[in-house]
Design an enzyme around this catalytic site. Structure first.
Site, PDB file in Angstrom:
ATOM      1  N   GLU A   1       0.841  -1.204   0.000  1.00  0.00           N
ATOM      2  CA  GLU A   1       0.000   0.000   0.000  1.00  0.00           C
ATOM      3  C   GLU A   1       0.872   1.249   0.000  1.00  0.00           C
ATOM      4  O   GLU A   1       0.551   2.245  -0.636  1.00  0.00           O
ATOM      5  CB  GLU A   1      -0.945   0.018   1.203  1.00  0.00           C
ATOM      6  CG  GLU A   1      -1.957  -1.113   1.206  1.00  0.00           C
ATOM      7  CD  GLU A   1      -2.685  -1.265  -0.114  1.00  0.00           C
ATOM      8  OE1 GLU A   1      -3.237  -0.273  -0.611  1.00  0.00           O
ATOM      9  OE2 GLU A   1      -2.684  -2.388  -0.659  1.00  0.00           O
TER      10      GLU A   1
ATOM     11  N   TRP B   1       1.954   1.810  -3.434  1.00  0.00           N
ATOM     12  CA  TRP B   1       0.911   2.490  -4.241  1.00  0.00           C
ATOM     13  C   TRP B   1       1.035   4.007  -4.094  1.00  0.00           C
ATOM     14  O   TRP B   1       0.846   4.770  -5.036  1.00  0.00           O
ATOM     15  CB  TRP B   1      -0.495   2.081  -3.781  1.00  0.00           C
ATOM     16  CG  TRP B   1      -1.036   0.853  -4.438  1.00  0.00           C
ATOM     17  CD1 TRP B   1      -1.173  -0.383  -3.880  1.00  0.00           C
ATOM     18  CD2 TRP B   1      -1.537   0.736  -5.793  1.00  0.00           C
ATOM     19  NE1 TRP B   1      -1.727  -1.255  -4.791  1.00  0.00           N
ATOM     20  CE2 TRP B   1      -1.963  -0.594  -5.962  1.00  0.00           C
ATOM     21  CE3 TRP B   1      -1.677   1.640  -6.857  1.00  0.00           C
ATOM     22  CZ2 TRP B   1      -2.504  -1.054  -7.161  1.00  0.00           C
ATOM     23  CZ3 TRP B   1      -2.220   1.184  -8.061  1.00  0.00           C
ATOM     24  CH2 TRP B   1      -2.627  -0.155  -8.202  1.00  0.00           C
TER      25      TRP B   1
ATOM     26  N   TRP C   1     -20.640  11.788 -20.217  1.00  0.00           N
ATOM     27  CA  TRP C   1     -21.186  11.767 -18.853  1.00  0.00           C
ATOM     28  C   TRP C   1     -22.583  12.346 -18.840  1.00  0.00           C
ATOM     29  O   TRP C   1     -22.884  13.277 -19.594  1.00  0.00           O
ATOM     30  CB  TRP C   1     -20.281  12.579 -17.915  1.00  0.00           C
ATOM     31  CG  TRP C   1     -18.842  12.150 -17.905  1.00  0.00           C
ATOM     32  CD1 TRP C   1     -17.781  12.840 -18.399  1.00  0.00           C
ATOM     33  CD2 TRP C   1     -18.313  10.928 -17.383  1.00  0.00           C
ATOM     34  NE1 TRP C   1     -16.628  12.118 -18.207  1.00  0.00           N
ATOM     35  CE2 TRP C   1     -16.920  10.944 -17.594  1.00  0.00           C
ATOM     36  CE3 TRP C   1     -18.876   9.809 -16.757  1.00  0.00           C
ATOM     37  CZ2 TRP C   1     -16.075   9.898 -17.204  1.00  0.00           C
ATOM     38  CZ3 TRP C   1     -18.049   8.765 -16.366  1.00  0.00           C
ATOM     39  CH2 TRP C   1     -16.667   8.817 -16.589  1.00  0.00           C
TER      40      TRP C   1
ATOM     41  N   ASN D   1     -11.056   2.269   2.438  1.00  0.00           N
ATOM     42  CA  ASN D   1     -10.609   2.116   1.049  1.00  0.00           C
ATOM     43  C   ASN D   1     -11.561   1.274   0.189  1.00  0.00           C
ATOM     44  O   ASN D   1     -11.869   1.642  -0.943  1.00  0.00           O
ATOM     45  CB  ASN D   1      -9.213   1.500   1.011  1.00  0.00           C
ATOM     46  CG  ASN D   1      -8.747   1.241  -0.409  1.00  0.00           C
ATOM     47  OD1 ASN D   1      -8.617   2.170  -1.197  1.00  0.00           O
ATOM     48  ND2 ASN D   1      -8.538  -0.017  -0.756  1.00  0.00           N
TER      49      ASN D   1
ATOM     50  N   TRP E   1     -15.777  11.598 -13.278  1.00  0.00           N
ATOM     51  CA  TRP E   1     -14.960  11.271 -12.096  1.00  0.00           C
ATOM     52  C   TRP E   1     -14.400  12.512 -11.437  1.00  0.00           C
ATOM     53  O   TRP E   1     -14.168  12.530 -10.236  1.00  0.00           O
ATOM     54  CB  TRP E   1     -13.842  10.291 -12.451  1.00  0.00           C
ATOM     55  CG  TRP E   1     -12.903  10.741 -13.552  1.00  0.00           C
ATOM     56  CD1 TRP E   1     -13.027  10.461 -14.886  1.00  0.00           C
ATOM     57  CD2 TRP E   1     -11.712  11.530 -13.414  1.00  0.00           C
ATOM     58  NE1 TRP E   1     -11.999  11.045 -15.585  1.00  0.00           N
ATOM     59  CE2 TRP E   1     -11.170  11.693 -14.714  1.00  0.00           C
ATOM     60  CE3 TRP E   1     -11.053  12.118 -12.342  1.00  0.00           C
ATOM     61  CZ2 TRP E   1      -9.993  12.431 -14.947  1.00  0.00           C
ATOM     62  CZ3 TRP E   1      -9.889  12.838 -12.565  1.00  0.00           C
ATOM     63  CH2 TRP E   1      -9.375  12.989 -13.865  1.00  0.00           C
TER      64      TRP E   1
ATOM     65  N   TRP F   1      -9.553   7.700  -8.228  1.00  0.00           N
ATOM     66  CA  TRP F   1     -10.717   8.036  -9.054  1.00  0.00           C
ATOM     67  C   TRP F   1     -10.543   7.571 -10.491  1.00  0.00           C
ATOM     68  O   TRP F   1     -11.483   7.047 -11.106  1.00  0.00           O
ATOM     69  CB  TRP F   1     -11.011   9.538  -8.986  1.00  0.00           C
ATOM     70  CG  TRP F   1     -11.877   9.818  -7.790  1.00  0.00           C
ATOM     71  CD1 TRP F   1     -11.457  10.239  -6.564  1.00  0.00           C
ATOM     72  CD2 TRP F   1     -13.286   9.600  -7.684  1.00  0.00           C
ATOM     73  NE1 TRP F   1     -12.520  10.306  -5.708  1.00  0.00           N
ATOM     74  CE2 TRP F   1     -13.665   9.930  -6.367  1.00  0.00           C
ATOM     75  CE3 TRP F   1     -14.274   9.159  -8.566  1.00  0.00           C
ATOM     76  CZ2 TRP F   1     -14.989   9.829  -5.914  1.00  0.00           C
ATOM     77  CZ3 TRP F   1     -15.590   9.073  -8.118  1.00  0.00           C
ATOM     78  CH2 TRP F   1     -15.938   9.399  -6.813  1.00  0.00           C
TER      79      TRP F   1
END
Ligand code: FAD
Length: 448
Positions: A271, A274, A302, A337, A355, A378
Protein backbone atom coordinates in the site's frame (compact mmCIF):
# COMPACT_ATOMS: atom_id res chain seq x y z
CA UNK A 1 23.32 35.20 8.13
CA UNK A 2 20.69 32.46 8.43
CA UNK A 3 19.56 29.50 6.40
CA UNK A 4 15.83 29.05 6.07
CA UNK A 5 14.25 25.61 6.18
CA UNK A 6 10.83 25.76 4.60
CA UNK A 7 8.36 23.16 5.95
CA UNK A 8 5.47 22.13 3.69
CA UNK A 9 4.27 18.52 3.86
CA UNK A 10 6.99 17.26 6.19
CA UNK A 11 5.87 18.59 9.56
CA UNK A 12 8.24 16.82 11.90
CA UNK A 13 11.50 17.53 13.69
CA UNK A 14 12.90 14.03 13.28
CA UNK A 15 13.97 11.96 10.26
CA UNK A 16 13.49 14.88 7.87
CA UNK A 17 15.84 14.92 4.86
CA UNK A 18 15.83 18.64 4.01
CA UNK A 19 15.91 19.75 7.61
CA UNK A 20 18.88 17.47 8.28
CA UNK A 21 20.82 18.97 5.38
CA UNK A 22 19.92 22.51 6.44
CA UNK A 23 21.14 21.92 9.99
CA UNK A 24 24.40 20.50 8.69
CA UNK A 25 25.02 23.62 6.64
CA UNK A 26 27.22 26.54 7.64
CA UNK A 27 24.54 28.85 9.07
CA UNK A 28 22.02 28.72 11.90
CA UNK A 29 18.65 27.53 10.66
CA UNK A 30 15.42 29.46 10.91
CA UNK A 31 12.51 27.08 10.28
CA UNK A 32 9.57 28.53 8.35
CA UNK A 33 6.00 27.57 7.50
CA UNK A 34 3.73 29.55 5.19
CA UNK A 35 -0.05 29.24 5.45
CA UNK A 36 -0.48 29.60 1.72
CA UNK A 37 -3.49 31.66 0.68
CA UNK A 38 -3.28 30.27 -2.86
CA UNK A 39 -4.48 27.02 -1.22
CA UNK A 40 -6.47 28.24 1.78
CA UNK A 41 -8.59 30.75 -0.18
CA UNK A 42 -10.00 27.87 -2.24
CA UNK A 43 -11.29 25.97 0.78
CA UNK A 44 -15.05 26.32 1.02
CA UNK A 45 -15.63 25.94 4.72
CA UNK A 46 -14.11 27.92 7.60
CA UNK A 47 -14.40 24.69 9.57
CA UNK A 48 -11.71 22.60 7.92
CA UNK A 49 -10.20 19.96 10.17
CA UNK A 50 -7.07 19.79 8.00
CA UNK A 51 -6.24 23.46 8.54
CA UNK A 52 -6.90 23.00 12.23
CA UNK A 53 -4.63 19.94 12.27
CA UNK A 54 -1.89 21.90 10.51
CA UNK A 55 -2.24 24.73 12.98
CA UNK A 56 -2.14 22.39 16.01
CA UNK A 57 0.84 20.51 14.63
CA UNK A 58 2.81 23.70 13.97
CA UNK A 59 1.96 25.07 17.41
CA UNK A 60 3.32 21.85 18.92
CA UNK A 61 6.53 22.02 16.87
CA UNK A 62 6.98 25.66 17.77
CA UNK A 63 6.58 24.89 21.43
CA UNK A 64 9.15 22.14 21.39
CA UNK A 65 11.62 24.37 19.51
CA UNK A 66 11.03 27.15 22.03
CA UNK A 67 11.88 24.88 24.92
CA UNK A 68 15.42 24.85 23.53
CA UNK A 69 15.66 28.58 22.81
CA UNK A 70 14.65 28.36 19.13
CA UNK A 71 11.36 29.07 17.37
CA UNK A 72 9.32 28.60 14.22
CA UNK A 73 8.48 31.43 11.85
CA UNK A 74 4.87 31.12 10.67
CA UNK A 75 3.54 33.43 7.98
CA UNK A 76 0.08 33.70 6.39
CA UNK A 77 -0.26 34.99 2.84
CA UNK A 78 0.87 34.45 -0.74
CA UNK A 79 4.33 32.94 -1.21
CA UNK A 80 4.99 35.34 -4.09
CA UNK A 81 4.67 38.22 -1.61
CA UNK A 82 6.06 36.55 1.48
CA UNK A 83 9.37 35.46 -0.04
CA UNK A 84 10.51 38.92 -1.23
CA UNK A 85 9.58 40.27 2.23
CA UNK A 86 11.59 37.55 3.98
CA UNK A 87 14.65 38.39 1.90
CA UNK A 88 14.38 41.99 3.11
CA UNK A 89 13.83 40.97 6.72
CA UNK A 90 16.62 38.41 7.04
CA UNK A 91 20.13 38.07 5.71
CA UNK A 92 19.43 34.72 3.99
CA UNK A 93 22.40 32.54 3.08
CA UNK A 94 20.48 29.57 1.67
CA UNK A 95 17.02 28.02 1.55
CA UNK A 96 16.34 24.33 2.12
CA UNK A 97 13.15 22.39 1.55
CA UNK A 98 11.69 18.97 0.63
CA UNK A 99 10.26 18.38 -2.82
CA UNK A 100 6.51 18.34 -3.51
CA UNK A 101 5.30 16.75 -6.75
CA UNK A 102 1.94 18.46 -7.26
CA UNK A 103 1.64 20.79 -10.27
CA UNK A 104 0.85 23.86 -8.15
CA UNK A 105 3.73 23.16 -5.75
CA UNK A 106 6.19 22.71 -8.62
CA UNK A 107 5.15 26.04 -10.13
CA UNK A 108 5.41 27.78 -6.76
CA UNK A 109 8.84 26.32 -6.09
CA UNK A 110 10.05 27.36 -9.51
CA UNK A 111 8.94 30.92 -8.77
CA UNK A 112 10.80 30.92 -5.43
CA UNK A 113 13.87 29.37 -7.04
CA UNK A 114 14.02 32.15 -9.63
CA UNK A 115 13.58 34.81 -7.00
CA UNK A 116 16.40 33.35 -4.91
CA UNK A 117 18.58 32.85 -8.00
CA UNK A 118 18.28 36.55 -8.78
CA UNK A 119 19.42 37.34 -5.26
CA UNK A 120 22.30 34.88 -5.53
CA UNK A 121 20.85 32.61 -2.84
CA UNK A 122 20.96 28.84 -3.37
CA UNK A 123 17.72 26.82 -3.11
CA UNK A 124 18.38 23.22 -2.03
CA UNK A 125 15.55 20.70 -2.34
CA UNK A 126 15.47 17.08 -1.22
CA UNK A 127 13.49 13.88 -1.54
CA UNK A 128 11.61 13.21 1.67
CA UNK A 129 7.94 12.62 0.93
CA UNK A 130 8.40 9.33 -0.93
CA UNK A 131 10.83 6.43 -0.79
CA UNK A 132 11.54 6.65 -4.52
CA UNK A 133 11.06 9.38 -7.09
CA UNK A 134 10.19 8.58 -10.68
CA UNK A 135 13.72 8.29 -12.04
CA UNK A 136 14.79 5.87 -9.32
CA UNK A 137 12.33 3.14 -10.31
CA UNK A 138 12.63 2.78 -14.05
CA UNK A 139 11.82 0.03 -16.52
CA UNK A 140 14.79 -2.04 -17.62
CA UNK A 141 14.24 -0.57 -21.07
CA UNK A 142 14.05 2.95 -19.64
CA UNK A 143 11.13 5.20 -18.84
CA UNK A 144 8.82 5.19 -15.88
CA UNK A 145 6.24 2.55 -15.09
CA UNK A 146 2.54 3.07 -15.59
CA UNK A 147 1.47 -0.38 -14.39
CA UNK A 148 1.64 -1.11 -10.70
CA UNK A 149 2.75 -4.76 -10.42
CA UNK A 150 6.03 -4.49 -12.34
CA UNK A 151 6.61 -1.09 -10.71
CA UNK A 152 6.31 -2.60 -7.23
CA UNK A 153 8.65 -5.45 -8.16
CA UNK A 154 11.37 -3.06 -9.30
CA UNK A 155 10.65 -0.77 -6.32
CA UNK A 156 11.47 -3.65 -3.97
CA UNK A 157 14.57 -4.62 -5.95
CA UNK A 158 15.93 -1.10 -5.78
CA UNK A 159 15.17 -0.96 -2.06
CA UNK A 160 17.07 -4.16 -1.35
CA UNK A 161 19.97 -3.47 -3.68
CA UNK A 162 21.69 -1.06 -1.37
CA UNK A 163 22.01 -2.14 2.25
CA UNK A 164 23.52 -0.10 5.04
CA UNK A 165 23.52 -0.18 8.82
CA UNK A 166 22.35 2.15 11.55
CA UNK A 167 22.30 2.30 15.33
CA UNK A 168 18.73 1.82 16.56
CA UNK A 169 17.30 3.63 19.61
CA UNK A 170 18.45 0.72 21.82
CA UNK A 171 22.04 1.31 20.74
CA UNK A 172 22.21 -1.82 18.59
CA UNK A 173 23.67 -1.95 15.09
CA UNK A 174 21.02 -2.96 12.61
CA UNK A 175 20.99 -3.66 8.89
CA UNK A 176 18.68 -1.44 6.89
CA UNK A 177 18.11 -0.43 3.30
CA UNK A 178 20.08 2.72 2.56
CA UNK A 179 16.82 4.31 1.40
CA UNK A 180 15.06 3.74 4.72
CA UNK A 181 17.83 5.01 6.95
CA UNK A 182 16.58 7.78 9.24
CA UNK A 183 18.13 11.25 9.03
CA UNK A 184 19.47 12.00 12.54
CA UNK A 185 18.10 15.52 12.83
CA UNK A 186 18.30 15.42 16.65
CA UNK A 187 22.09 15.29 16.55
CA UNK A 188 22.19 18.76 14.96
CA UNK A 189 19.32 20.36 16.88
CA UNK A 190 21.64 22.98 18.39
CA UNK A 191 22.09 24.43 14.89
CA UNK A 192 18.64 26.01 14.88
CA UNK A 193 18.77 29.79 15.14
CA UNK A 194 18.64 31.09 18.70
CA UNK A 195 15.70 33.43 19.01
CA UNK A 196 12.91 34.68 21.24
CA UNK A 197 9.54 33.00 20.65
CA UNK A 198 8.06 34.32 17.39
CA UNK A 199 4.39 35.28 16.96
CA UNK A 200 2.05 32.93 15.13
CA UNK A 201 -1.34 33.73 13.54
CA UNK A 202 -4.32 32.07 15.21
CA UNK A 203 -6.83 29.98 13.27
CA UNK A 204 -9.29 32.85 13.60
CA UNK A 205 -6.75 35.37 12.25
CA UNK A 206 -6.78 33.30 9.07
CA UNK A 207 -10.58 33.05 8.93
CA UNK A 208 -10.89 29.48 10.19
CA UNK A 209 -12.65 27.94 13.17
CA UNK A 210 -12.07 24.88 15.29
CA UNK A 211 -14.01 21.72 14.36
CA UNK A 212 -15.10 18.69 16.32
CA UNK A 213 -13.55 16.21 13.88
CA UNK A 214 -11.19 13.77 15.49
CA UNK A 215 -7.75 13.17 13.99
CA UNK A 216 -6.59 9.53 14.11
CA UNK A 217 -3.46 8.98 16.22
CA UNK A 218 0.03 8.96 14.74
CA UNK A 219 0.88 5.53 16.01
CA UNK A 220 -0.54 2.17 15.13
CA UNK A 221 -0.11 -1.16 16.89
CA UNK A 222 2.25 -3.74 15.51
CA UNK A 223 -0.57 -6.27 15.87
CA UNK A 224 -2.73 -4.35 13.42
CA UNK A 225 0.03 -4.16 10.82
CA UNK A 226 0.85 -7.84 11.31
CA UNK A 227 -2.71 -8.91 10.47
CA UNK A 228 -3.34 -6.09 7.96
CA UNK A 229 -3.69 -8.45 5.00
CA UNK A 230 -6.60 -10.22 6.72
CA UNK A 231 -8.42 -7.20 8.09
CA UNK A 232 -7.89 -4.44 5.55
CA UNK A 233 -10.93 -5.16 3.39
CA UNK A 234 -13.61 -5.22 6.09
CA UNK A 235 -14.96 -1.71 6.65
CA UNK A 236 -16.81 -2.60 9.86
CA UNK A 237 -13.59 -3.25 11.75
CA UNK A 238 -10.59 -1.09 12.53
CA UNK A 239 -8.38 -3.11 10.23
CA UNK A 240 -6.36 -0.34 8.56
CA UNK A 241 -3.83 2.09 9.97
CA UNK A 242 -5.70 5.41 9.46
CA UNK A 243 -2.31 7.00 9.04
CA UNK A 244 -3.32 8.72 5.78
CA UNK A 245 -3.41 12.28 7.15
CA UNK A 246 -0.02 11.77 8.81
CA UNK A 247 1.56 10.60 5.58
CA UNK A 248 -0.08 13.53 3.82
CA UNK A 249 1.36 16.18 6.12
CA UNK A 250 4.53 14.32 6.99
CA UNK A 251 3.78 14.14 10.70
CA UNK A 252 5.22 10.63 10.44
CA UNK A 253 8.18 9.50 8.40
CA UNK A 254 7.51 7.34 5.36
CA UNK A 255 10.96 5.75 5.80
CA UNK A 256 10.21 4.62 9.32
CA UNK A 257 6.80 3.20 8.39
CA UNK A 258 8.13 1.45 5.30
CA UNK A 259 10.87 -0.10 7.41
CA UNK A 260 8.26 -1.42 9.88
CA UNK A 261 6.06 -2.60 7.05
CA UNK A 262 8.95 -4.50 5.54
CA UNK A 263 9.40 -6.36 8.79
CA UNK A 264 5.76 -6.95 9.61
CA UNK A 265 3.50 -7.23 6.58
CA UNK A 266 4.11 -7.28 2.86
CA UNK A 267 0.55 -6.26 2.00
CA UNK A 268 0.95 -3.11 4.08
CA UNK A 269 4.26 -2.36 2.37
CA UNK A 270 2.46 -2.74 -0.94
CA UNK A 271 0.00 0.00 0.00
CA UNK A 272 2.89 2.32 0.73
CA UNK A 273 4.26 1.45 -2.70
CA UNK A 274 0.91 2.49 -4.24
CA UNK A 275 1.46 5.87 -2.62
CA UNK A 276 4.87 6.24 -4.29
CA UNK A 277 3.41 4.92 -7.54
CA UNK A 278 0.70 7.58 -7.76
CA UNK A 279 3.10 10.33 -6.67
CA UNK A 280 5.45 9.50 -9.53
CA UNK A 281 2.53 9.27 -11.98
CA UNK A 282 1.44 12.80 -11.05
CA UNK A 283 5.01 14.04 -11.26
CA UNK A 284 5.66 12.51 -14.69
CA UNK A 285 2.16 12.88 -16.16
CA UNK A 286 0.79 16.09 -14.62
CA UNK A 287 -2.07 16.16 -17.14
CA UNK A 288 -3.87 13.59 -14.94
CA UNK A 289 -4.75 16.40 -12.53
CA UNK A 290 -7.16 17.69 -15.17
CA UNK A 291 -7.70 15.01 -17.76
CA UNK A 292 -7.84 11.24 -18.12
CA UNK A 293 -4.51 9.46 -18.04
CA UNK A 294 -5.73 7.70 -21.20
CA UNK A 295 -7.02 10.53 -23.36
CA UNK A 296 -9.71 8.51 -25.13
CA UNK A 297 -11.65 8.29 -21.87
CA UNK A 298 -12.26 12.03 -22.06
CA UNK A 299 -14.87 11.19 -24.70
CA UNK A 300 -17.20 9.29 -22.34
CA UNK A 301 -20.55 11.13 -22.56
CA UNK A 302 -21.19 11.77 -18.85
CA UNK A 303 -24.77 12.44 -17.79
CA UNK A 304 -23.66 14.79 -14.96
CA UNK A 305 -27.11 15.04 -13.41
CA UNK A 306 -26.90 17.54 -10.52
CA UNK A 307 -29.77 16.00 -8.54
CA UNK A 308 -28.18 12.54 -8.80
CA UNK A 309 -24.86 13.97 -7.66
CA UNK A 310 -26.51 15.54 -4.61
CA UNK A 311 -28.05 12.21 -3.60
CA UNK A 312 -24.65 10.55 -3.86
CA UNK A 313 -22.95 13.29 -1.80
CA UNK A 314 -25.56 13.03 0.92
CA UNK A 315 -25.60 9.23 1.03
CA UNK A 316 -29.19 8.92 -0.17
CA UNK A 317 -28.79 6.67 -3.20
CA UNK A 318 -30.79 3.75 -1.82
CA UNK A 319 -27.69 1.55 -2.14
CA UNK A 320 -26.79 0.94 1.51
CA UNK A 321 -23.07 0.27 1.08
CA UNK A 322 -22.70 3.44 -1.01
CA UNK A 323 -24.74 5.50 1.44
CA UNK A 324 -22.82 4.17 4.45
CA UNK A 325 -19.54 5.20 2.85
CA UNK A 326 -20.69 8.70 1.96
CA UNK A 327 -22.12 9.25 5.42
CA UNK A 328 -18.92 8.02 7.06
CA UNK A 329 -17.01 10.51 4.89
CA UNK A 330 -19.35 13.41 5.69
CA UNK A 331 -19.28 12.72 9.42
CA UNK A 332 -15.63 11.87 9.99
CA UNK A 333 -13.50 12.94 7.01
CA UNK A 334 -12.57 9.30 6.52
CA UNK A 335 -13.85 6.51 4.28
CA UNK A 336 -12.60 2.98 4.19
CA UNK A 337 -10.61 2.12 1.05
CA UNK A 338 -12.94 -0.70 -0.06
CA UNK A 339 -15.88 1.67 0.20
CA UNK A 340 -13.99 4.46 -1.61
CA UNK A 341 -13.73 2.05 -4.53
CA UNK A 342 -17.44 1.15 -4.34
CA UNK A 343 -18.71 4.75 -4.05
CA UNK A 344 -16.38 5.95 -6.79
CA UNK A 345 -17.47 3.17 -9.12
CA UNK A 346 -21.11 3.89 -8.34
CA UNK A 347 -20.77 7.60 -9.16
CA UNK A 348 -18.90 7.13 -12.40
CA UNK A 349 -20.51 3.97 -13.70
CA UNK A 350 -24.00 3.70 -12.21
CA UNK A 351 -24.72 7.42 -12.35
CA UNK A 352 -22.41 8.30 -15.26
CA UNK A 353 -21.07 11.35 -13.46
CA UNK A 354 -17.64 12.66 -14.43
CA UNK A 355 -14.96 11.27 -12.10
CA UNK A 356 -13.68 14.83 -11.59
CA UNK A 357 -16.87 15.72 -9.70
CA UNK A 358 -16.31 12.87 -7.29
CA UNK A 359 -12.62 13.62 -7.04
CA UNK A 360 -13.40 17.23 -6.08
CA UNK A 361 -15.93 16.14 -3.48
CA UNK A 362 -13.45 13.75 -1.87
CA UNK A 363 -10.79 16.47 -1.99
CA UNK A 364 -13.07 18.71 0.02
CA UNK A 365 -13.93 16.10 2.62
CA UNK A 366 -11.05 13.65 3.12
CA UNK A 367 -8.69 14.33 6.00
CA UNK A 368 -6.07 12.33 4.12
CA UNK A 369 -6.77 14.08 0.81
CA UNK A 370 -3.74 13.85 -1.38
CA UNK A 371 -3.95 14.95 -5.01
CA UNK A 372 -1.92 12.06 -6.43
CA UNK A 373 -3.60 9.20 -4.54
CA UNK A 374 -7.08 10.66 -4.83
CA UNK A 375 -6.68 11.22 -8.55
CA UNK A 376 -5.20 7.75 -8.96
CA UNK A 377 -8.08 6.19 -7.05
CA UNK A 378 -10.72 8.04 -9.05
CA UNK A 379 -9.17 7.35 -12.43
CA UNK A 380 -8.81 3.70 -11.45
CA UNK A 381 -12.52 3.56 -10.57
CA UNK A 382 -13.56 5.37 -13.75
CA UNK A 383 -11.37 3.12 -15.88
CA UNK A 384 -9.45 6.07 -17.31
CA UNK A 385 -6.29 5.65 -15.27
CA UNK A 386 -2.92 3.99 -15.42
CA UNK A 387 -3.69 0.67 -13.94
CA UNK A 388 -7.39 0.74 -14.34
CA UNK A 389 -9.85 -2.10 -14.27
CA UNK A 390 -11.36 -2.48 -17.76
CA UNK A 391 -14.42 -0.28 -18.13
CA UNK A 392 -16.76 -3.21 -18.67
CA UNK A 393 -16.07 -4.44 -15.14
CA UNK A 394 -18.79 -2.64 -13.18
CA UNK A 395 -18.80 -3.18 -9.41
CA UNK A 396 -22.08 -4.67 -8.22
CA UNK A 397 -22.83 -2.87 -4.93
CA UNK A 398 -24.90 -5.81 -3.69
CA UNK A 399 -22.20 -8.40 -4.20
CA UNK A 400 -19.62 -6.03 -2.73
CA UNK A 401 -21.82 -5.74 0.37
CA UNK A 402 -22.24 -9.52 0.59
CA UNK A 403 -18.53 -10.01 0.36
CA UNK A 404 -17.24 -7.23 2.61
CA UNK A 405 -20.12 -6.37 4.96
CA UNK A 406 -22.12 -9.54 5.05
CA UNK A 407 -23.64 -8.93 8.51
CA UNK A 408 -24.55 -5.32 7.58
CA UNK A 409 -22.49 -4.10 10.53
CA UNK A 410 -20.85 -1.19 8.69
CA UNK A 411 -24.12 -0.32 6.99
CA UNK A 412 -26.11 -0.29 10.24
CA UNK A 413 -23.54 1.92 11.88
CA UNK A 414 -23.86 4.65 9.25
CA UNK A 415 -27.37 4.09 7.89
CA UNK A 416 -29.47 3.43 10.98
CA UNK A 417 -32.76 3.67 9.05
CA UNK A 418 -31.71 0.90 6.66
CA UNK A 419 -34.42 -1.79 6.57
CA UNK A 420 -37.21 0.65 7.57
CA UNK A 421 -39.58 2.47 5.23
CA UNK A 422 -37.65 5.68 5.82
CA UNK A 423 -34.78 4.32 3.73
CA UNK A 424 -35.06 5.34 0.03
CA UNK A 425 -35.56 2.92 -2.85
CA UNK A 426 -32.46 2.46 -5.08
CA UNK A 427 -32.17 5.62 -7.21
CA UNK A 428 -31.27 3.56 -10.28
CA UNK A 429 -31.85 -0.06 -11.05
CA UNK A 430 -28.54 -1.96 -11.10
CA UNK A 431 -29.02 -3.89 -14.34
CA UNK A 432 -30.25 -0.88 -16.29
CA UNK A 433 -27.41 1.28 -14.90
CA UNK A 434 -24.85 -1.32 -15.84
CA UNK A 435 -26.07 -1.53 -19.44
CA UNK A 436 -26.35 2.24 -19.73
CA UNK A 437 -22.77 2.55 -18.54
CA UNK A 438 -21.44 -0.03 -21.00
CA UNK A 439 -23.17 1.71 -23.86
CA UNK A 440 -21.93 5.17 -22.85
CA UNK A 441 -18.33 4.05 -22.46
CA UNK A 442 -18.45 2.13 -25.71
CA UNK A 443 -19.83 5.08 -27.66
CA UNK A 444 -17.28 7.44 -26.08
CA UNK A 445 -14.34 5.23 -26.88
CA UNK A 446 -15.55 4.74 -30.45
CA UNK A 447 -15.69 8.49 -30.92
CA UNK A 448 -12.18 9.00 -29.57
P1 FAD B 1 -4.06 1.88 5.12
O1 FAD B 1 -4.86 0.83 4.45
O2 FAD B 1 -3.68 1.66 6.53
O3 FAD B 1 -2.75 2.11 4.23
C1 FAD B 1 -1.61 2.77 4.74
C2 FAD B 1 -1.22 3.93 3.86
O4 FAD B 1 -0.86 3.46 2.57
C3 FAD B 1 -2.32 4.94 3.62
O5 FAD B 1 -2.44 5.83 4.70
C4 FAD B 1 -1.85 5.59 2.34
O6 FAD B 1 -0.85 6.55 2.58
C5 FAD B 1 -1.23 4.42 1.58
N1 FAD B 1 -2.23 3.83 0.69
C6 FAD B 1 -3.09 2.81 0.97
N2 FAD B 1 -3.81 2.51 -0.12
C7 FAD B 1 -3.43 3.34 -1.10
C8 FAD B 1 -3.81 3.51 -2.46
N3 FAD B 1 -4.74 2.75 -3.06
N4 FAD B 1 -3.22 4.49 -3.17
C9 FAD B 1 -2.27 5.28 -2.60
N5 FAD B 1 -1.86 5.16 -1.33
C10 FAD B 1 -2.43 4.19 -0.59
N6 FAD B 1 -5.38 7.90 -0.31
C11 FAD B 1 -4.89 9.04 0.17
O7 FAD B 1 -3.89 9.01 0.90
N7 FAD B 1 -5.45 10.24 -0.14
C12 FAD B 1 -6.55 10.32 -0.94
O8 FAD B 1 -7.03 11.42 -1.19
C13 FAD B 1 -7.12 9.13 -1.43
N8 FAD B 1 -8.23 9.15 -2.20
C14 FAD B 1 -8.73 7.97 -2.70
C15 FAD B 1 -9.84 8.01 -3.57
C16 FAD B 1 -10.36 6.83 -4.10
C17 FAD B 1 -11.54 6.89 -5.04
C18 FAD B 1 -9.78 5.61 -3.77
C19 FAD B 1 -10.32 4.33 -4.34
C20 FAD B 1 -8.67 5.56 -2.93
C21 FAD B 1 -8.13 6.72 -2.38
N9 FAD B 1 -7.00 6.71 -1.54
C22 FAD B 1 -6.48 7.89 -1.08
C23 FAD B 1 -6.29 5.45 -1.24
C24 FAD B 1 -6.76 4.73 0.05
O9 FAD B 1 -8.15 4.55 0.02
C25 FAD B 1 -6.38 5.48 1.31
O10 FAD B 1 -5.00 5.76 1.32
C26 FAD B 1 -6.67 4.67 2.56
O11 FAD B 1 -8.01 4.27 2.61
C27 FAD B 1 -6.37 5.52 3.80
O12 FAD B 1 -6.70 4.83 4.97
P2 FAD B 1 -5.57 4.24 5.92
O13 FAD B 1 -4.64 5.33 6.28
O14 FAD B 1 -6.26 3.50 7.02
O15 FAD B 1 -4.84 3.26 4.93
Amino acid sequence: KVSIFWFRRDLRLHDNAGLYHALRGAHPVLPLFIFDREILDDLESPKDARVEFLHDTLAGMKESLEQEGHSLLVRYGFPKEIWPALLKEFDVAAVYTNRDYEPYAKKRDQMVRELLDNAGIPFHDFKDHVIFEAEEVQKKTGGNYTVFTPYSRTWKEVLNNRMDSFTNPDGEQQEISYYLKPYPVEAYASHFLETEPLPMPTLEDMGFEPTDIEIPPKSVSRGLIRTYDETRDIPAINGTSRLGIHFRFGTISIREKAWRAKQLNDTFLNELIWRDFYAQILDEHPHVAERSFRPKYDYVPWRNDEADFKKWCEGKTGYPIVDAGMRELNATGYMHNRVRMITASFLTKHLLIDWRWGEAYFAKKLLDFDLSSNNGGWQWAAGSGTDAAPYFRVFNPYSQQKKFDKDFKYIKKWVPEFGTDRYPEPMVEHKMARERCLEAYKSGLEKA
